[in-house]
Design a protein around this motif. Structure first.
Motif, short mmCIF file in Angstrom:
data_model
loop_
_atom_site.label_atom_id
_atom_site.label_comp_id
_atom_site.label_asym_id
_atom_site.label_seq_id
_atom_site.Cartn_x
_atom_site.Cartn_y
_atom_site.Cartn_z
N ILE A 1 3.84 6.57 6.72
CA ILE A 1 4.99 7.02 6.09
C ILE A 1 5.53 5.71 5.72
O ILE A 1 5.94 5.50 4.75
N PRO B 1 0.05 6.94 -5.30
CA PRO B 1 0.62 7.83 -4.53
C PRO B 1 -0.26 8.87 -4.10
O PRO B 1 -1.50 9.28 -4.83
N GLN B 2 -0.19 9.09 -2.55
CA GLN B 2 -1.26 9.82 -1.90
C GLN B 2 -0.78 11.20 -1.54
O GLN B 2 0.24 11.22 -0.86
N SER C 1 3.64 3.35 3.41
CA SER C 1 3.20 3.64 2.33
C SER C 1 4.59 3.52 1.29
O SER C 1 4.52 3.52 0.29
N SER C 2 5.62 3.36 1.73
CA SER C 2 6.80 3.04 0.99
C SER C 2 6.86 1.71 0.31
O SER C 2 7.32 1.44 -0.49
N PHE C 3 5.86 0.92 0.90
CA PHE C 3 5.56 -0.34 0.17
C PHE C 3 4.48 -0.34 -0.72
O PHE C 3 4.08 -1.49 -1.34
N ASP C 4 3.64 0.80 -0.67
CA ASP C 4 2.47 1.05 -1.42
C ASP C 4 2.91 1.44 -2.87
O ASP C 4 3.35 2.72 -2.88
N GLU C 5 3.00 0.68 -3.77
CA GLU C 5 3.66 1.18 -5.07
C GLU C 5 2.34 1.65 -6.02
O GLU C 5 2.63 1.77 -7.37
#
Lengths: 261, 268
Positions: free
Chosen positions: B244, B254-255, B247-251
């Motif tokens: 979690i 979206p999964q 993934s806030s840095f994964d722009e």
């Protein structure tokens, strides 16, 4: 690592504060931190060196200084400022958590109509309502507690806020009751009173902010119940309109649009 | 060279931390580093100059001071701060190594860059254990070196060249005691936070492994996804909490959460 880092952290929270909160931050950093760093530390810089007792007995000066000043004024002020500023971290953490949740919902496609992109979410000013209202109010409450506690500790430790120019000391190894002289007592008294006054102003600002938040909530609630009572069929539209109105009034404009018929 | 460098390095490590890790960082910065720099350093500033023995014998004061304070409390404090902060760098180095590997192979080694591979989870766990080790180690060292955490106002010394047992007086013992206790309390608080974080990470991984084993037996006959591969907890990567946060840095992509939990990343 210095007061600048604390200023950055508190400044970040400042965006989401009320107007009174912003004034409080200014008072803290200009009238307290800055005065502590540029003036008070110089005044107390030579406090032990120039603390002189009327005896040649080795150790008497150390023991008397330790007895009359268990904690130095400037250290106590520095600790007070740190403790008083840290409740704002609670708000910062809550805002960060709220933003994180908003970004997660945005990625799942839930809030696409509210925000354009992630930058929009990061730039958004978070409103003080719901759980954030409780966090913010608790932080103000803790601030008041810490300020009052430190002021009491000051009063208790130094028997008031005035520094005398001579102290009588008869603690072992001093051979008898000796006179001990403090360096720059008047200047220290002036700065002590200044810092205490700034502390009192900060307490008053915090109390005012607390009252403002409580009144705002009561006013909002009474408006909502009144609207629901008068127009039960349009209750939903009314509450949305009122929220918009509050948004507008919160951003400083006085125009309130009329209710839909 | 100053504390700013440590602050910048730790802020970099903050990105890969859990929620408790960020709280730990805030406590370290504000209650330990800031208090050390703005207050504690000045308390011990003139410690040797104001250390006074009831004797005029030259050298006696020096010898006694050195005997009672082999290393100054404030220096031990700063060493503790540095040692306790450096394990976080392991995480930063690991991420940097992983990213350089991705660049070298010119492709993504994991299909979703927001999820860290299993190795990083272990690195983070090791960094927590080492941090705790340092915290407890320094507290024990403090206790052993100074016979407790309080600073007495008077010490008796009879080392050569002192001609007899002399009284030696320490400057500002009460203030030093207050700050020493402050150090100990914040250190204990950080130790507790580290233990909580450690337990949380292990517990989440354990729960995730159990869930995966359960869904493996349940879904084996009904799964329609062609590229599905069920892997063990340590291979799929960090537990959900990490995912979690990462993934806030994964722009990019979206999964769906269920995809993250059940489906494997593509094998390279």
């Amino acid at each position: 690592m210095d007061w600048g880092t604390l200023h950055t952290v508190i400044g970040g929270v400042n965006k989401h504060s009320t107007s009174i909160g912003k004034v409080w931050v200014t008072v803290i950093f200009i009238f307290r931190v800055m005065i502590l760093v540029v003036a008070a530390q110089e005044v107390w810089g030579d406090e032990q060196e120039d603390f002189v007792c009327n005896t040649l007995q080795p150790g008497c000066k150390n023991v008397c200084y330790d007895h009359f000043f268990p904690v130095s004024h400037i250290r106590l002020w520095a600790l007070q400022l740190i403790f008083v500023s840290t409740p704002a971290l609670l708000v910062a953490m809550h805002v960060a958590y709220y933003r994180h949740e908003t970004i997660r919902k945005f990625r799942h496609g839930e809030k696409k109509n509210e925000f354009k992109d992630l930058e929009d979410i990061k730039r958004q000013k978070v409103r003080i309502e719901g759980s954030l209202w409780w966090t913010y109010t608790s932080s103000i409450f803790f601030r008041i507690i810490f300020e009052a506690a430190f002021m009491y500790v000051f009063y208790f430790l130094y028997n008031g806020y005035r520094l005398p120019w001579v102290l009588k000391c008869g603690i072992d190894p001093c051979p008898n009751l000796v006179d001990c002289f403090i360096s720059r007592p008047t200047e220290k008294t002036v700065f002590t009173i200044f810092m205490i006054s700034a502390s009192v102003i900060c307490i008053l600002l915090n109390v005012a902010e607390l009252c403002y938040l409580l009144l705002k909530v009561c006013f909002r609630r009474s408006k909502r119940t009144q609207t629901q009572r008068n127009h039960p069929n349009h209750a939903l539209k009314e509450s949305k309109q009122n929220e918009m109105n509050e948004l507008i009034s919160d951003s400083g404009q006085n125009a309130i649009t009329g209710f839909p018929s | 060279m100053s504390w700013m460098i440590l602050r910048d390095l730790l802020s970099g490590a903050n990105k890969y931390s859990t929620g408790i890790g960020r709280n730990w960082l805030a406590i370290v910065f504000i209650f330990r580093l800031l208090v050390y720099i703005v207050a504690a350093e000045h308390v011990w500033k003139d410690e040797q100059k104001e250390f006074e023995c009831n004797i005029r014998q030259p050298g006696c004061e020096n010898v006694c001071f050195d005997y009672f304070f082999p290393i100054s409390q404030v220096r031990l404090w700063s060493l503790q701060l540095i040692m306790v902060s450096t394990p976080s760098l392991l995480v930063v180095l690991h991420v940097a190594y992983h990213e350089s590997r991705e660049k070298r192979h010119r492709k993504k080694l994991s299909a979703s860059p927001g999820i860290m591979h299993g190795g990083l989870w272990y690195t983070y766990l090791i960094s927590l254990i080492v941090k705790n080790g340092f915290e407890i180690g320094f507290l024990v060292l403090f206790y052993k070196l100074y016979d407790g955490f309080s600073v007495p106002y008077l010490m008796k010394c009879d080392l050569k060249p002192c001609p007899n047992t002399v009284d030696c007086f320490i400057s500002k013992p009460t203030e030093k005691t207050i700050f020493t206790f402050f150090l100990v309390i914040t250190s204990c608080l950080c130790t507790v936070l580290n233990f909580m974080e450690l337990s949380l990470l292990v517990l989440r991984c354990f729960i995730k492994c159990c869930l995966q084993k359960y869904s493996k037996t349940f879904k084996s006959s009904v799964c329609e996804c062609h590229n599905l591969k069920y892997v063990e907890c340590s291979e799929i990567g960090a537990p959900r909490l990490f995912q979690i946060h990462c993934s806030s840095f994964d722009e990019s992509v979206p999964q769906k959460p269920e995809a993250r939990l059940l489906c494997n990343t593509q094998k390279d």
